[in-house]
Design a protein around this motif. Sequence first.
Motif, PDB file in Angstrom:
ATOM      1  N   THR A 133      -6.636  -0.306   2.930  1.00 40.45           N
ATOM      2  CA  THR A 133      -6.737  -0.196   1.776  1.00 40.45           C
ATOM      3  C   THR A 133      -4.926   0.052   0.884  1.00 40.45           C
TER       4      THR A 133
ATOM      5  N   PRO B 153       1.184  -1.075   0.126  1.00 41.56           N
ATOM      6  CA  PRO B 153       0.026   0.320  -0.309  1.00 41.56           C
ATOM      7  C   PRO B 153       0.818   1.410   0.379  1.00 41.56           C
TER       8      PRO B 153
ATOM      9  N   LEU C 157      -8.119   1.229  -5.438  1.00 37.51           N
ATOM     10  CA  LEU C 157      -7.666   2.078  -4.152  1.00 37.51           C
ATOM     11  C   LEU C 157      -8.429   1.288  -3.242  1.00 37.51           C
ATOM     12  N   GLY C 158      -9.743   0.813  -3.280  1.00 39.58           N
ATOM     13  CA  GLY C 158     -10.704   0.303  -2.367  1.00 39.58           C
ATOM     14  C   GLY C 158     -12.230   1.338  -2.326  1.00 39.58           C
ATOM     15  N   ASP C 159     -13.073   0.850  -1.263  1.00 39.89           N
ATOM     16  CA  ASP C 159     -14.706   1.966  -1.651  1.00 39.89           C
ATOM     17  C   ASP C 159     -14.229   2.675  -0.513  1.00 39.89           C
ATOM     18  N   GLU C 160     -13.488   2.917   0.121  1.00 40.85           N
ATOM     19  CA  GLU C 160     -13.304   4.711   0.464  1.00 40.85           C
ATOM     20  C   GLU C 160     -13.089   5.709  -0.218  1.00 40.85           C
TER      21      GLU C 160
END
Length: 510
Positions: free
Chosen positions: A76, A21, A43-46
Amino acid sequence: MLHKENQMNIKVVLQSEIKHPYSAVAYGIFESEKHPEREMEFLGDEAVGLVSRLREDKIFSGKPRELFSSLIGRGTMAKGIVLLGLGNEDKFAMTQLREIAAGSLSEFRRLKAKKAAVFLPSFLSKKLSFDEAAQTVTEALLLASYRFDQYRLKSDASDSSSKNLPEEIDLIVSKAGEKSRSEKGFSAGEVIASSINFARNLGNEPANIMTPTRLTEEAKKMARETGLKCAVLDEKEIRKLKMGGIIGVAQGSTEPPYVVILEHAARNPKKTLCLVGKGITFDTGGISIKPAKDMEKMKYDMMGAAAVIAVMRAVAKLKLPFHVIGITPICENLPGENPQRPGDVVIAHNKKSVEVINTDAEGRLILMDALSYSEKFKADAIIDLATLTGAVAATFGDKCIGLMTNNEKLRDRIIEAGKKSGERCWELPLWDDYLDSIKSEIADLKNVGSGYAGTIVAGKFLEQFVPKGKPWAHLDIAGVAWADSSKPFNPKGPTGAGIRLIIQLLRDWK
Ligand code: BES
Ligand code: ZN
Ligand code: ZN
């Protein structure tokens, strides 16, 4: 040893091969983009949620230079995200990207991101390919990270080169096919930026260190490292070649003058080009002495020579298919024990006589010899770079380079390269009427005119020493060679002006 840079490790990485990361990832967002968050899924949901919310609530609109950075979830691929507004996509080219990408470095520093990344596909536009984007981002990051703090105690250097600088910056591409093109752009950007930073180092060194002898040594050392040919004319040879202008300027200093000649050969060169750079390591004005205010800045009166030396470094490293010769007359303008006097007459290398009315108009006196000496190389074009007149700064400020030329085609090429490299050039005329004011009573020419049109008169003077019939351009960089305040990719100090311009000119030469 010359100041060593604090190198960040920049490389191109394929998205699918990312293992660790990042502390922060930077994205560019155009004003017109509806769903920039789609690019950020990895990068992910956030990250996706944050960016779509910022868009929906019109908190981030993508205006040029708009910045938003925030920490996001720990699980993430990135702990932080940096959003950079790119403005109108149709207008987005290298110049815009260079400035904006430089801004990402200050955000990385603010977030104390040790391992940072820039998502390259988000910066592409119709006017910007993968290699150009990679080159420009690399340039911007390396230019923005430049500091010269070798004469300060480390503990005092609050804005020091190493402070919170990322150790690594990955340029992320999403498709395998984009990687090699981006890598090419990256290496070009690395060569260009490191050459500019090299020139900045030469300019930042004070004049008691960066003497004519030292500057000559630095050019020689660079030539050894890059495989360029390097010949140095010393005082004896300068006298033998009857370069009376250089001898006259240098005679008030205990430092001897030099002319450094760097040469890059290519197998089937497209053209032969001569570059000439003014290398006054300090300009006191001589007997026509300058006022004390701001005189310390005259240590950068060698930035024309530094630019030529740096361009030669880049030309060699990029293996450009040109025969390029860099000629830099180097000396110091001091009112020492045996200085040149106002009214002295000197004879230039091409036999023209010049009455030295003002010893502070010394740049043209050393360039006249170097320009006429360039005849020997039978170049297709000659370009000189010089911090020649205060008047060019009075005219243009630090917004462009003053361009004077005897050739329209060369002019068009330079103007175009200026637009692309972000080093704008604006032409001033060289009408023959301007010759009247530099006719001398007792010699062929005198070195200053009436005081009006100072930049043009200086250009007109130089024109008299250009080998007959040769396309030639004069770039007065006195307004742009030094920044009085910090810019996104330039701390206060020498800028390395003209280097990107000339490299762009060569790379685009058809
Ligand atoms: N190195 C200066 C030009 C300069 C001035 C560069 C200010 C950067 C900032 C040059 O040698 C010089 O002194 N030129 C004189 C010419 C004048 C005597 C005709 C000038 O510009 O005042
Ligand atoms: Zn001067
Ligand atoms: Zn000068």
